[in-house]
Design a protein around this motif. Structure first.
Motif, PDB file in Angstrom:
ATOM      1  N   VAL A 115       0.854  -1.195   0.000  1.00  0.00           N
ATOM      2  CA  VAL A 115       0.000   0.000   0.000  1.00  0.00           C
ATOM      3  C   VAL A 115       0.888   1.243   0.000  1.00  0.00           C
ATOM      4  N   LYS A 116       0.647   2.136  -0.947  1.00  0.00           N
ATOM      5  CA  LYS A 116       1.389   3.396  -1.008  1.00  0.00           C
ATOM      6  C   LYS A 116       0.400   4.553  -1.122  1.00  0.00           C
ATOM      7  N   TYR A 117       0.705   5.627  -0.380  1.00  0.00           N
ATOM      8  CA  TYR A 117      -0.120   6.834  -0.484  1.00  0.00           C
ATOM      9  C   TYR A 117       0.775   8.046  -0.678  1.00  0.00           C
ATOM     10  N   ASP A 118       0.480   8.802  -1.730  1.00  0.00           N
ATOM     11  CA  ASP A 118       1.246  10.014  -2.044  1.00  0.00           C
ATOM     12  C   ASP A 118       0.406  11.228  -1.681  1.00  0.00           C
ATOM     13  N   LYS A 119       0.802  11.928  -0.633  1.00  0.00           N
ATOM     14  CA  LYS A 119       0.024  13.081  -0.170  1.00  0.00           C
ATOM     15  C   LYS A 119      -0.009  14.197  -1.204  1.00  0.00           C
ATOM     16  N   LYS A 120       1.075  14.362  -1.947  1.00  0.00           N
ATOM     17  CA  LYS A 120       1.149  15.450  -2.919  1.00  0.00           C
ATOM     18  C   LYS A 120       0.124  15.271  -4.038  1.00  0.00           C
ATOM     19  N   ALA A 160      -6.054   4.836  -6.951  1.00  0.00           N
ATOM     20  CA  ALA A 160      -7.255   5.586  -6.579  1.00  0.00           C
ATOM     21  C   ALA A 160      -6.910   7.055  -6.389  1.00  0.00           C
ATOM     22  N   ASN A 161      -7.847   7.916  -6.809  1.00  0.00           N
ATOM     23  CA  ASN A 161      -7.660   9.355  -6.643  1.00  0.00           C
ATOM     24  C   ASN A 161      -9.024   9.992  -6.407  1.00  0.00           C
TER      25      ASN A 161
END
Length: 337
Positions: A36-41, A178-179
């Motif tokens: 699982v990866k999440y990019d705050k930017k 997902a976005n």
């Protein structure tokens, strides 16, 4: 437990008091083998199972195999390709061939059956099933199709299930993404009328995207024989509505529902039948499904709209497609890392 509720910490402490072993993570990196990866930017969430795919390739002893562009091609293997199916056909031909020819072919069938007992068909199928349920919906039709023959598969089935492994080897870097800028719900349904080679039943497919990520993907075989493609689509539409109502209720309970779910279908006669027509006498065998869909439509629980066949991503769940069409549809909900 995944939550932003401040009471979560107290729940964790209560579990620990009851001697449950609890691990606490401020940031999720792995979940049931899914990275699982999440990019705050960019506000993007990505999921993949690269390491698990490597395990499948290792388990199948296919490190040096040639990769493939699609998980499955036509013609698809059938019951006739199993040892049992071959033996049934041989017995039908028994009176038309010599005794020596009969014994020769019977021996070959017994050898194939014995050989297949020593291949890891079920274990590879089980690993592929986990993979497709978690992060690789693009192999769901091929995987679950082969599950129909897991009791006594033939050499052809083993060859074609290895093709799935060759495919995920080529596409190991595909991810789900997902976005929140994408639509909350996109629901696609389709059905391949009479496509099953063993019994002529239809194969429905469903894909539901939530903010661009497959939230639900299903491929199976209809329990009854549909008399027309419109009937097959209505049956598939019924199955889709059942899932969508559940999703809508879940989102409503979470106070997260933003819009009325819209189901996209590529069969205009099926849409017209639900919206405007009454079911005809020859279609009484699907009447309950028809009325279920129609009631939910009239009560404004769902909406139903048409989509072009070559844009319907649920088509990927119903049958093998050409490389060009398969990749075009797959790339609408999967991405390269």
């Amino acid at each position: 437990i995944v939550s932003d509720d401040p009471e979560t910490e107290n729940i964790r402490k209560d579990f620990e008091k009851d001697k449950f072993e609890i691990s606490h993570f401020d940031k999720i990196n792995q979940y049931l083998g899914v990275r699982v990866k999440y990019d705050k930017k960019t506000d993007e969430l990505t999921l993949d199972q690269v390491e698990y795919i490597k395990e499948i390739i290792e388990k199948a002893n296919m490190k040096d195999s040639n990769p493939k562009d699609t998980p499955m091609t036509k013609p698809v293997p059938s019951r006739q390709d199993t040892p049992m199916g071959k033996l049934e056909k041989l017995n039908e031909e028994k009176d038309t061939i010599s005794q020596s020819e009969y014994e020769k072919r019977a021996k070959e069938i017994r050898q194939e059956e014995a050989e297949m007992k020593n291949v890891p068909y079920r274990s590879i199928l089980g690993m592929l099933s986990h993979l497709t349920r978690m992060t690789r919906p693009d192999i769901q039709f091929a995987t679950f199709y082969h599950a129909r023959y897991q009791n006594k598969p033939g050499r052809t089935h083993w060859k074609t299930i290895k093709r799935i492994v060759r495919y995920i080897k080529r596409t190991i870097n595909l991810i789900l993404k997902a976005n929140r800028n994408l639509p909350q719900l996109q629901i696609f349904t389709d059905s391949d009328h009479g496509g099953d080679p063993d019994n002529g039943k239809s194969t429905p497919g469903i894909i539901t995207l939530m903010y661009g990520i497959p939230f639900l993907a299903k491929s199976g075989i209809q329990r009854i024989n549909a008399k027309s493609s419109t009937n097959a689509e209505i049956i598939a539409l019924c199955d889709t509505v059942e899932e969508v109502v559940w999703i809508k209720n879940l989102l409503t309970e979470l106070e997260a529902i933003k819009e009325k779910p819209t189901i996209l279908v590529d069969n205009q006669p099926a849409i017209d039948t639900v919206k405007h027509n009454k079911i005809c006498k020859g279609n009484k065998h699907i009447a309950n499904r028809y009325y279920f869909v129609k009631d939910n439509y009239k009560q404004k629980q769902i909406d139903i709209k048409h989509i072009a066949t070559n844009e319907n991503i649920a088509d990927i769940m119903t049958k093998p497609l050409t490389k060009t069409q398969f990749e075009y549809l797959r790339n609408k909900f999967m991405h390269t890392a």
